[in-house]
Motif scaffolding. Structure first.
Motif, PDB file in Angstrom:
ATOM      1  N   ASP A 101       0.842  -1.187   0.000  1.00  0.00           N
ATOM      2  CA  ASP A 101       0.000   0.000   0.000  1.00  0.00           C
ATOM      3  C   ASP A 101       0.882   1.243   0.000  1.00  0.00           C
ATOM      4  O   ASP A 101       2.096   1.163   0.222  1.00  0.00           O
ATOM      5  CB  ASP A 101      -0.935   0.019   1.211  1.00  0.00           C
ATOM      6  CG  ASP A 101      -2.263   0.708   0.900  1.00  0.00           C
ATOM      7  OD1 ASP A 101      -2.288   1.568   0.002  1.00  0.00           O
ATOM      8  OD2 ASP A 101      -3.268   0.375   1.554  1.00  0.00           O
ATOM      9  N   LYS A 118      -4.682  -5.527   4.826  1.00  0.00           N
ATOM     10  CA  LYS A 118      -4.301  -6.216   3.593  1.00  0.00           C
ATOM     11  C   LYS A 118      -3.257  -7.287   3.889  1.00  0.00           C
ATOM     12  O   LYS A 118      -3.320  -8.400   3.359  1.00  0.00           O
ATOM     13  CB  LYS A 118      -3.742  -5.223   2.572  1.00  0.00           C
ATOM     14  CG  LYS A 118      -4.747  -4.265   1.993  1.00  0.00           C
ATOM     15  CD  LYS A 118      -4.063  -3.354   0.978  1.00  0.00           C
ATOM     16  CE  LYS A 118      -5.006  -2.315   0.436  1.00  0.00           C
ATOM     17  NZ  LYS A 118      -4.336  -1.427  -0.560  1.00  0.00           N
ATOM     18  N   GLU A 163     -17.090  -7.172  -3.900  1.00  0.00           N
ATOM     19  CA  GLU A 163     -16.632  -5.886  -3.373  1.00  0.00           C
ATOM     20  C   GLU A 163     -17.215  -5.733  -1.975  1.00  0.00           C
ATOM     21  O   GLU A 163     -18.431  -5.634  -1.811  1.00  0.00           O
ATOM     22  CB  GLU A 163     -17.082  -4.727  -4.256  1.00  0.00           C
ATOM     23  CG  GLU A 163     -16.566  -3.378  -3.757  1.00  0.00           C
ATOM     24  CD  GLU A 163     -17.122  -2.208  -4.555  1.00  0.00           C
ATOM     25  OE1 GLU A 163     -16.438  -1.182  -4.629  1.00  0.00           O
ATOM     26  OE2 GLU A 163     -18.240  -2.321  -5.084  1.00  0.00           O
ATOM     27  N   ASP A 183      -2.669  -7.234  -3.669  1.00  0.00           N
ATOM     28  CA  ASP A 183      -3.760  -8.202  -3.578  1.00  0.00           C
ATOM     29  C   ASP A 183      -5.118  -7.569  -3.834  1.00  0.00           C
ATOM     30  O   ASP A 183      -6.152  -8.220  -3.658  1.00  0.00           O
ATOM     31  CB  ASP A 183      -3.763  -8.869  -2.199  1.00  0.00           C
ATOM     32  CG  ASP A 183      -2.516  -9.711  -1.992  1.00  0.00           C
ATOM     33  OD1 ASP A 183      -2.022 -10.272  -2.977  1.00  0.00           O
ATOM     34  OD2 ASP A 183      -2.050  -9.805  -0.850  1.00  0.00           O
ATOM     35  N   TYR A 184      -5.139  -6.300  -4.237  1.00  0.00           N
ATOM     36  CA  TYR A 184      -6.389  -5.615  -4.521  1.00  0.00           C
ATOM     37  C   TYR A 184      -6.358  -5.050  -5.936  1.00  0.00           C
ATOM     38  O   TYR A 184      -5.292  -4.805  -6.506  1.00  0.00           O
ATOM     39  CB  TYR A 184      -6.636  -4.477  -3.524  1.00  0.00           C
ATOM     40  CG  TYR A 184      -7.090  -4.952  -2.169  1.00  0.00           C
ATOM     41  CD1 TYR A 184      -8.431  -4.928  -1.814  1.00  0.00           C
ATOM     42  CD2 TYR A 184      -6.176  -5.443  -1.247  1.00  0.00           C
ATOM     43  CE1 TYR A 184      -8.851  -5.383  -0.575  1.00  0.00           C
ATOM     44  CE2 TYR A 184      -6.586  -5.901   0.003  1.00  0.00           C
ATOM     45  CZ  TYR A 184      -7.923  -5.860   0.334  1.00  0.00           C
ATOM     46  OH  TYR A 184      -8.331  -6.326   1.559  1.00  0.00           O
ATOM     47  N   LYS A 186      -8.414  -2.108  -8.614  1.00  0.00           N
ATOM     48  CA  LYS A 186      -9.399  -1.071  -8.876  1.00  0.00           C
ATOM     49  C   LYS A 186      -9.919  -1.276 -10.294  1.00  0.00           C
ATOM     50  O   LYS A 186      -9.147  -1.279 -11.250  1.00  0.00           O
ATOM     51  CB  LYS A 186      -8.768   0.327  -8.768  1.00  0.00           C
ATOM     52  CG  LYS A 186      -8.596   0.849  -7.364  1.00  0.00           C
ATOM     53  CD  LYS A 186      -8.117   2.294  -7.417  1.00  0.00           C
ATOM     54  CE  LYS A 186      -7.959   2.877  -6.009  1.00  0.00           C
ATOM     55  NZ  LYS A 186      -7.474   4.279  -6.073  1.00  0.00           N
ATOM     56  N   VAL A 195     -13.363  -1.501  -5.877  1.00  0.00           N
ATOM     57  CA  VAL A 195     -12.147  -2.094  -5.322  1.00  0.00           C
ATOM     58  C   VAL A 195     -12.473  -3.511  -4.892  1.00  0.00           C
ATOM     59  O   VAL A 195     -13.386  -3.741  -4.099  1.00  0.00           O
ATOM     60  CB  VAL A 195     -11.623  -1.290  -4.119  1.00  0.00           C
ATOM     61  CG1 VAL A 195     -10.376  -1.955  -3.541  1.00  0.00           C
ATOM     62  CG2 VAL A 195     -11.313   0.140  -4.529  1.00  0.00           C
ATOM     63  N   HIS A 197     -10.900  -7.629  -3.900  1.00  0.00           N
ATOM     64  CA  HIS A 197      -9.759  -8.394  -3.381  1.00  0.00           C
ATOM     65  C   HIS A 197      -9.436  -9.501  -4.369  1.00  0.00           C
ATOM     66  O   HIS A 197     -10.054 -10.562  -4.366  1.00  0.00           O
ATOM     67  CB  HIS A 197     -10.104  -8.962  -2.002  1.00  0.00           C
ATOM     68  CG  HIS A 197      -8.942  -9.626  -1.329  1.00  0.00           C
ATOM     69  ND1 HIS A 197      -8.879 -10.960  -1.065  1.00  0.00           N
ATOM     70  CD2 HIS A 197      -7.769  -9.109  -0.870  1.00  0.00           C
ATOM     71  CE1 HIS A 197      -7.734 -11.258  -0.480  1.00  0.00           C
ATOM     72  NE2 HIS A 197      -7.056 -10.142  -0.351  1.00  0.00           N
TER      73      HIS A 197
END
Length: 261
Positions: A101, A118, A163, A183-184, A186, A195, A197
């Motif tokens: 992040d 996360k 989501e 791991d995410y 958009k 967003v 996962h």
């Protein structure tokens, strides 16, 4: 003494106030604990080797060596890295380094908690580790089935994406582009951003290569929204600028060349 089961954190920042703020946030989260502090990237390099942390909270602009330069010296199997900086212009370079992040100062506790969750969510419980081989085998079979279906001309009309606690039904053609954040993901439509996962490799398997193009490690683009290419940059119909990765450039140009007149 460090506690088993908790994520060990080191905080790397040359500003004392910044270190104290992240330390205060770490102390509020039950599954985190402090393993050490470093005021420079050079000191952090030795601390990381000694303490083997799970998470590094890393500032970018520091004396002697930047945070990005430190990352280049770490092995591939490195800890999760949460970059913390006051300068938003480093965001793109941060994604190229596959950060967990990217937090902007001043960091709120809510945003901090989202970032560390996360890492915690990515941990594999011990009782699942014994099934890894079976999971890989099933994944291989599923991928083979997908390839066979695509060869027969079959493509799914929609995707079901999770989501938060909702399932979103998405027609792949509605997606303009996808931005990866470890791991995410958009997902960008004309009127919203979702967003989810999921990893880039997973979503890439679910999308048809006739519609979508991987242009760098962090972006997949719907071919129909590409307005122009100049140098190593794509401009979409909405005006969004997306960089083309060096290792992807040849393939991107080759694919698009097929439609050139």
């Amino acid at each position: 003494m460090l506690s088993p089961g908790r994520l060990r954190c080191i905080i790397v920042d040359d500003e004392a106030d910044a270190r104290r703020l992240i330390e205060k946030y770490v102390q509020k989260v039950p599954f985190l604990e402090i393993a050490g502090f470093a005021e420079s990237a050079t000191d952090a390099l030795y601390l990381i080797r000694e303490m083997k942390p799970d998470i590094i909270f890393l500032d970018i602009e520091m004396p002697e060596m930047t945070g990005f330069e430190l990352l280049k010296l770490l092995p591939a199997a490195r800890p999760a890295v949460i970059m913390i900086t006051a300068d938003p212009s480093y965001a793109l370079e941060g994604y190229e380094h596959e950060l967990t992040d990217y937090l902007l100062k001043p960091v709120s506790f809510e945003r901090f908690l989202k970032a560390v969750n996360k890492v915690d969510n990515a941990r594999v419980p011990k009782y699942l580790q014994a099934t890894n081989e079976s999971v890989r085998e099933l994944g291989s079979q599923a991928k083979q089935s997908t390839e066979q279906a695509e060869a027969a001309g079959f493509t799914s009309d929609f995707l079901l994406l999770k989501e938060n606690k909702k399932l979103i039904k998405v027609s792949p053609g509605e997606i303009h582009f996808i931005e990866g954040m470890r791991d995410y993901l958009k997902l960008y439509w004309s009127d919203r951003v979702a967003v989810i996962h999921m990893t880039m490799s997973k979503i890439e398997e679910a999308l048809s290569p006739s519609q979508f193009l991987r242009v760098n490690r962090s972006y997949i683009v719907n071919k129909k929204v590409i307005r122009e290419i100049e140098g190593n940059e794509i401009t979409t119909n909405s005006g969004r600028k997306i960089p083309i990765g060096i290792t992807y450039r040849a393939n991107v140009l080759a694919v698009l060349q097929k439609n050139r007149i």
